[in-house]
Enzyme design. Structure first.
Site, PDB file in Angstrom:
ATOM      1  N   ASP A 137      16.628  28.175   2.287  1.00  0.00           N
ATOM      2  CA  ASP A 137      16.970  27.570   3.580  1.00  0.00           C
ATOM      3  C   ASP A 137      17.308  26.089   3.387  1.00  0.00           C
ATOM      4  O   ASP A 137      16.428  25.273   3.117  1.00  0.00           O
ATOM      5  CB  ASP A 137      15.787  27.699   4.550  1.00  0.00           C
ATOM      6  CG  ASP A 137      16.144  27.131   5.913  1.00  0.00           C
ATOM      7  OD1 ASP A 137      16.879  27.805   6.653  1.00  0.00           O
ATOM      8  OD2 ASP A 137      15.733  25.986   6.221  1.00  0.00           O
TER       9      ASP A 137
ATOM     10  N   TYR B 256      19.279  17.431   5.493  1.00  0.00           N
ATOM     11  CA  TYR B 256      18.174  17.177   4.564  1.00  0.00           C
ATOM     12  C   TYR B 256      18.607  16.260   3.414  1.00  0.00           C
ATOM     13  O   TYR B 256      17.767  15.724   2.689  1.00  0.00           O
ATOM     14  CB  TYR B 256      17.604  18.482   3.972  1.00  0.00           C
ATOM     15  CG  TYR B 256      17.037  19.454   4.990  1.00  0.00           C
ATOM     16  CD1 TYR B 256      16.692  19.040   6.277  1.00  0.00           C
ATOM     17  CD2 TYR B 256      16.839  20.794   4.671  1.00  0.00           C
ATOM     18  CE1 TYR B 256      16.190  19.941   7.212  1.00  0.00           C
ATOM     19  CE2 TYR B 256      16.329  21.692   5.599  1.00  0.00           C
ATOM     20  CZ  TYR B 256      16.013  21.253   6.872  1.00  0.00           C
ATOM     21  OH  TYR B 256      15.519  22.146   7.790  1.00  0.00           O
TER      22      TYR B 256
ATOM     23  N   LYS C 196      22.792  24.527   7.614  1.00  0.00           N
ATOM     24  CA  LYS C 196      22.833  24.230   9.056  1.00  0.00           C
ATOM     25  C   LYS C 196      23.731  23.028   9.331  1.00  0.00           C
ATOM     26  O   LYS C 196      23.774  22.087   8.540  1.00  0.00           O
ATOM     27  CB  LYS C 196      21.420  23.909   9.573  1.00  0.00           C
ATOM     28  CG  LYS C 196      20.332  24.823   9.041  1.00  0.00           C
ATOM     29  CD  LYS C 196      18.986  24.575   9.661  1.00  0.00           C
ATOM     30  CE  LYS C 196      17.878  25.275   8.885  1.00  0.00           C
ATOM     31  NZ  LYS C 196      17.419  24.551   7.679  1.00  0.00           N
TER      32      LYS C 196
ATOM     33  N   HIS D 197      22.013  23.537  13.849  1.00  0.00           N
ATOM     34  CA  HIS D 197      20.662  23.074  13.517  1.00  0.00           C
ATOM     35  C   HIS D 197      19.803  22.812  14.771  1.00  0.00           C
ATOM     36  O   HIS D 197      18.653  23.221  14.850  1.00  0.00           O
ATOM     37  CB  HIS D 197      20.747  21.815  12.647  1.00  0.00           C
ATOM     38  CG  HIS D 197      19.510  21.557  11.849  1.00  0.00           C
ATOM     39  ND1 HIS D 197      19.543  20.977  10.612  1.00  0.00           N
ATOM     40  CD2 HIS D 197      18.212  21.794  12.107  1.00  0.00           C
ATOM     41  CE1 HIS D 197      18.309  20.873  10.140  1.00  0.00           C
ATOM     42  NE2 HIS D 197      17.476  21.368  11.038  1.00  0.00           N
TER      43      HIS D 197
END
Ligand code: NAP
Length: 272
Positions: free
Chosen positions: A42, A47, A72, A105
Site C-alpha cells: 500500500d 508519502y 493513491k 486518497h
C-alpha cells in the site's frame, strides 16, 4: 494468501502499509516483506517514498504479476489534469507501467467528485490502473461515488481497528460489492499494549497486535499494517492460522468509542 474478491478485483487480505517507511528502511522492508510472502503493498504519492517502495519491489525478485500494488492520488491533485499528472508521477516513482489499484486518497469538497471520478475511470480505461477505489469516504460519499462511476469501485480504505465502529461504512460498501481496507489496523501501535487484546491473545498463543489484525480479517476487512522492523513482518502476517471465538469477537467489539480515531486531520471533512 487469503484473497478478498470485490467487483472483479482479487485483493490479498494482508498488505504492507508504507507510510513513513523512508529511505533505505522503505526499500529494505518492502523487499523483505515480499520475500517473506506479503503480496500486497500500500503506497501513496503523498508519502514521498514511492521510489524506495519501487526499489524494494524490484529487488525482491517476486514477479510483478504476483504483487498487488496500490497507490493513491493526493486530495490536492483531484482535478482531471492534476490527477493524470499525479498518476504518471507515481508510476515513474514506482517504475511500473500500471498499478493494481488506484485510490482517491481523501475526498476534497472543493473539487467536484464527478470530475475526479471521471478522471479515475479514464486512468483505468487507459491502462494505468487495473482497478479504482476510494479512501476516507463516508457513507454518503460512497453512495455518490458509486452513482458517478462508470467503472466499479473495488475498495474504500478507511481507518479501522478495535477502537472504532465502522459498521455503517462497511454496510454501505457491502451493498455495492465494495471491500473495506482497514488502515491503522493496529491503531498506530496502541493495540499492541491493550490489556484485553493481550488477554485474549494469550488464549491463542498470539500477541495483541495479531488479535487486532485477526478481528478485522474476521469482519471481512483487508488489513495493511506497517512496521519498520523486519522481525515484526512475520508477526503481522501470522494471522491466518487461528480463529477468534464469537465471544472474543464480541468482547473486542466493545472497545469501540466515538472518539476512538487515532488519525486526526484538520482539513478532512466531517465523518458520518
Ligand atoms: N488512506 C489513508 O488516508 C491512510 C491513512 C493512514 C494510513 N494509511 C495506510 O495504512 C498503513 C497502516 O497504518 P499506520 O502505518 O498509520 O498504522 P499501523 O499499521 O496501525 O501501526 C503502525 C505502528 O505500529 C507499530 N507496529 C507495527 N507492527 C507492530 C508489532 N508487531 N508490534 C509492535 N508494534 C508494531 C509500528 O512501529 P514499528 O515500525 O516500530 O514496528 C508503527 O509505529 C499506512 O502505513 C498506510 O500505508 C492510509
Amino acid at each position: 494468501m487469503q484473497m478478498i474478491e470485490a467487483n472483479g478485483a482479487r485483493i490479498p487480505a494482508l498488505g504492507l502499509g508504507t507510510w513513513q517507511l523512508n529511505d533505505r528502511v522503505g526499500a529494505r522492508i518492502v523487499e523483505q516483506a515480499l520475500r517473506l510472502g506479503y503480496r500486497h503493498i500500500d503506497a501513496a504519492l503523498i508519502y514521498g517514498n514511492e521510489k524506495e517502495v519501487g526499489e524494494g519491489l524490484h529487488a525482491s525478485g517476486v514477479r510483478r504479476e504476483d504483487i498487488f500494488v496500490t497507490t493513491k492520488v493526493p486530495h490536492t491533485e483531484l482535478t482531471p489534469p492534476a490527477l493524470e499528472r499525479a498518476v504518471k508521477q507515481s508510476l515513474a516513482n514506482l517504475r511500473l507501467t500500471d498499478v493494481n489499484l488506484l485510490l482517491i486518497h481523501w475526498p476534497n469538497p472543493q473539487i467536484p467528485l464527478a470530475e475526479t471520478i471521471g478522471a479515475m475511470c479514464k486512468m483505468k480505461k487507459e491502462g494505468y490502473a487495473r482497478h479504482i477505489g476510494v479512501s476516507n469516504f463516508t457513507v454518503a460519499l460512497v453512495e455518490e461515488a458509486v452513482k458517478l462511476s462508470s467503472e466499479p469501485i473495488v475498495t474504500n480504505q478507511i481507518e479501522w481497528h478495535p477502537y472504532l465502529d465502522e459498521s455503517l461504512v462497511q454496510a454501505a460498501c457491502k451493498k455495492h460489492g465494495i471491500a473495506v481496507t482497514a488502515y491503522c489496523p493496529i491503531a498506530r501501535g496502541r493495540a499492541v499494549g491493550d490489556e484485553l487484546l493481550t488477554r485474549i491473545g494469550a488464549k491463542y498463543g498470539k500477541t495483541a497486535g495479531q488479535v487486532s489484525l485477526r478481528w478485522l480479517i474476521q469482519k471481512g476487512a483487508i488489513v495493511i499494517p506497517r512496521t519498520s522492523k523486519v522481525e515484526r513482518l512475520t508477526e503481522n502476517m501470522t494471522i491466518f492460522d487461528f480463529e477468534l471465538l464469537r465471544e472474543d469477537m464480541a468482547e473486542i467489539d466493545r472497545l469501540a468509542k466515538p472518539a476512538g480515531r487515532v488519525v486526526k486531520v484538520g482539513w478532512a471533512p466531517a465523518w458520518d
